[in-house]
Design an enzyme around this catalytic site. Structure first.
Site, PDB file in Angstrom:
ATOM      1  N   ASP A   1       0.854  -1.181   0.000  1.00  0.00           N
ATOM      2  CA  ASP A   1       0.000   0.000   0.000  1.00  0.00           C
ATOM      3  C   ASP A   1       0.895   1.238   0.000  1.00  0.00           C
ATOM      4  O   ASP A   1       1.793   1.382   0.838  1.00  0.00           O
ATOM      5  CB  ASP A   1      -0.907   0.011   1.245  1.00  0.00           C
ATOM      6  CG  ASP A   1      -1.950   1.112   1.174  1.00  0.00           C
ATOM      7  OD1 ASP A   1      -3.048   0.837   0.682  1.00  0.00           O
ATOM      8  OD2 ASP A   1      -1.643   2.245   1.595  1.00  0.00           O
ATOM      9  N   ILE A   2       0.657   2.129  -0.982  1.00  0.00           N
ATOM     10  CA  ILE A   2       1.460   3.346  -1.080  1.00  0.00           C
ATOM     11  C   ILE A   2       1.095   4.267   0.091  1.00  0.00           C
ATOM     12  O   ILE A   2      -0.090   4.610   0.281  1.00  0.00           O
ATOM     13  CB  ILE A   2       1.208   4.063  -2.417  1.00  0.00           C
ATOM     14  CG1 ILE A   2       1.544   3.135  -3.594  1.00  0.00           C
ATOM     15  CG2 ILE A   2       2.051   5.334  -2.512  1.00  0.00           C
ATOM     16  CD1 ILE A   2       1.216   3.719  -4.951  1.00  0.00           C
TER      17      ILE A   2
ATOM     18  N   GLU B   1      -4.778   2.266  -4.257  1.00  0.00           N
ATOM     19  CA  GLU B   1      -3.306   2.289  -4.200  1.00  0.00           C
ATOM     20  C   GLU B   1      -2.742   1.028  -3.572  1.00  0.00           C
ATOM     21  O   GLU B   1      -1.579   0.983  -3.165  1.00  0.00           O
ATOM     22  CB  GLU B   1      -2.843   3.511  -3.407  1.00  0.00           C
ATOM     23  CG  GLU B   1      -3.147   3.487  -1.925  1.00  0.00           C
ATOM     24  CD  GLU B   1      -4.523   4.034  -1.571  1.00  0.00           C
ATOM     25  OE1 GLU B   1      -4.715   4.415  -0.408  1.00  0.00           O
ATOM     26  OE2 GLU B   1      -5.402   4.088  -2.459  1.00  0.00           O
TER      27      GLU B   1
ATOM     28  N   ASN C   1      -3.290  12.795  -4.494  1.00  0.00           N
ATOM     29  CA  ASN C   1      -4.485  13.222  -5.232  1.00  0.00           C
ATOM     30  C   ASN C   1      -5.000  14.574  -4.751  1.00  0.00           C
ATOM     31  O   ASN C   1      -5.398  15.424  -5.566  1.00  0.00           O
ATOM     32  CB  ASN C   1      -5.590  12.172  -5.089  1.00  0.00           C
ATOM     33  CG  ASN C   1      -5.349  10.949  -5.956  1.00  0.00           C
ATOM     34  OD1 ASN C   1      -4.733  11.049  -7.013  1.00  0.00           O
ATOM     35  ND2 ASN C   1      -5.825   9.798  -5.511  1.00  0.00           N
TER      36      ASN C   1
ATOM     37  N   ASP D   1      -2.647   9.105 -10.971  1.00  0.00           N
ATOM     38  CA  ASP D   1      -2.584   7.988 -11.925  1.00  0.00           C
ATOM     39  C   ASP D   1      -1.148   7.750 -12.399  1.00  0.00           C
ATOM     40  O   ASP D   1      -0.702   6.597 -12.523  1.00  0.00           O
ATOM     41  CB  ASP D   1      -3.482   8.275 -13.126  1.00  0.00           C
ATOM     42  CG  ASP D   1      -4.963   8.184 -12.783  1.00  0.00           C
ATOM     43  OD1 ASP D   1      -5.284   7.693 -11.676  1.00  0.00           O
ATOM     44  OD2 ASP D   1      -5.789   8.605 -13.611  1.00  0.00           O
TER      45      ASP D   1
END
Length: 367
Positions: free
Chosen positions: A246-247, A289, A254, A263
């Site tokens: 998971d980022i 993500e 965003n 993106d």
């Protein structure tokens, strides 16, 4: 039908004609034997043996011509005249029989017209997909008979006129049959093209259904199928490790830069992860993500090594330089245990990921 389909159908018919002519020539020796049996006593050996020698030479030359055409790959535009020559050789080998036999007796003339009509009708099957060659074959077949009739003062004019009428009618009746065969070849080509397009469309749809459009990785559906297939395998000593990635703080990307940058970050992240994996490993976008990596055959040590390598690869340099995006990644690791199903295995990896997030992010936690 498209014009190219018509050209391809004619080309296919040309190839079929050349191969059928080759097959047809195998029937010649039995026909020669029939002529010798019927005409040997009334005519005598000398004219028949001369004809037989000439027919054998023409037959051999025809075989060689067809072999040359087919050996280099029969092409209608290039080889049409060569095939016409082969048809002339084929027809002349039988036409010389008429020269040798016609006009000696009414009985022989009756046998001869049966032979000539039979050979012409049998030959038609080979030439149906390329009638131009058949016209040459019939001409070479009939002209020696006409020459013999003129030479002998027309004792066999009825045979000559009757055979000409038969050949003209036969050729005329073959034209619609040939056209339908060519049309059938065109339909076959068109059906093959549509079938190929259908296969390509199905393959593309299957790929789209199994692939995440943004990152090009497998999607959640494909991941579930891979896991199910793995768990249904016969029991082996080869294990399976699962990484959940998971980022860290991705929502801020965003919020700060917009979804276009988000993106681009996801695509770069996917490429960096993919570069660190083995050829046997599978990476999928799990959602948002979050990503999942399957490590078949990885020992505990190897799985930990790959997980740490992934974490370090993301942390070592920014994911994007303009604008600057330098997020890290948290990794949860779980190994398949006896009795696990796909949901249980993923839940343990996800729980390990949650612990990595809770304990400070940018780290690997094993379940």
């Amino acid at each position: 039908m498209p014009a190219q389909d018509f050209a391809r159908a004619e080309q296919l018919g040309f190839e079929q004609c050349a191969r059928a002519m080759q097959q047809l020539l195998r029937n010649a020796p039995p026909g020669w034997a029939f002529v010798l049996l019927v005409a040997w006593e009334p005519i005598g050996p000398r004219p028949l043996l001369i004809w037989l020698a000439a027919a054998a030479v023409l037959w051999l030359l025809c075989q060689l011509q067809l072999h040359r055409i087919l050996a280099r790959g029969a092409q209608r535009e290039r080889d049409a005249n060569a095939l016409a020559l082969a048809a002339v050789l084929d027809g002349a080998s039988w036409g010389l029989c008429a020269w040798a036999v016609a006009g000696h007796s009414p009985v022989l003339d009756a046998w001869l017209i049966i032979l000539m009509c039979g050979v012409g009708a049998i030959s038609a099957t080979a030439y149906l997909t390329h009638l131009r060659a058949y016209a040459w074959q019939l001409g070479a077949y009939w002209l020696p008979l006409a020459a013999s009739t003129a030479w002998q003062g027309a004792p066999a004019w009825q045979l000559t006129a009757g055979s000409l009428l038969f050949y003209v009618l036969l050729f005329w009746l073959m034209r619609p049959v040939s056209a339908r065969l060519i049309e059938g070849l065109r339909l076959q080509i068109d059906n093959e093209r549509m079938a190929q397009q259908l296969r390509e469309n199905l393959e593309r749809k299957a790929h789209e259904a199994a692939t995440d459009a943004l990152t090009g990785l497998a999607n959640r559906r494909s991941l579930d199928q891979l896991l199910d297939a793995w768990l249904q395998r016969p029991p082996t000593q080869e294990g399976l490790a699962v990484l959940m990635l998971d980022i860290d703080h991705f929502k801020a990307v965003n919020d700060r830069h917009g979804h276009g940058v988000g993106d681009a970050t996801l695509k770069t992240f996917a490429e960096r992860v993919r570069a660190q994996l083995r050829s046997s490993d599978q990476c999928a976008r799990y959602g948002g993500e979050e990503f999942c990596v399957l490590l078949p055959g990885a020992t505990h040590e190897k799985a930990l090594e790959i997980a740490e390598r992934l974490r370090a690869a993301v942390a070592s340099q920014p994911l994007l330089s303009e604008p600057l995006v330098d997020n890290t990644v948290s990794v949860g690791l779980a190994w398949m245990a006896e009795g696990d199903d796909a949901a249980t295995l993923l839940q343990r990896a996800d729980a390990a990921l949650y612990e990595a997030k809770r304990s400070g992010r940018n780290r690997v936690v094993a379940a």
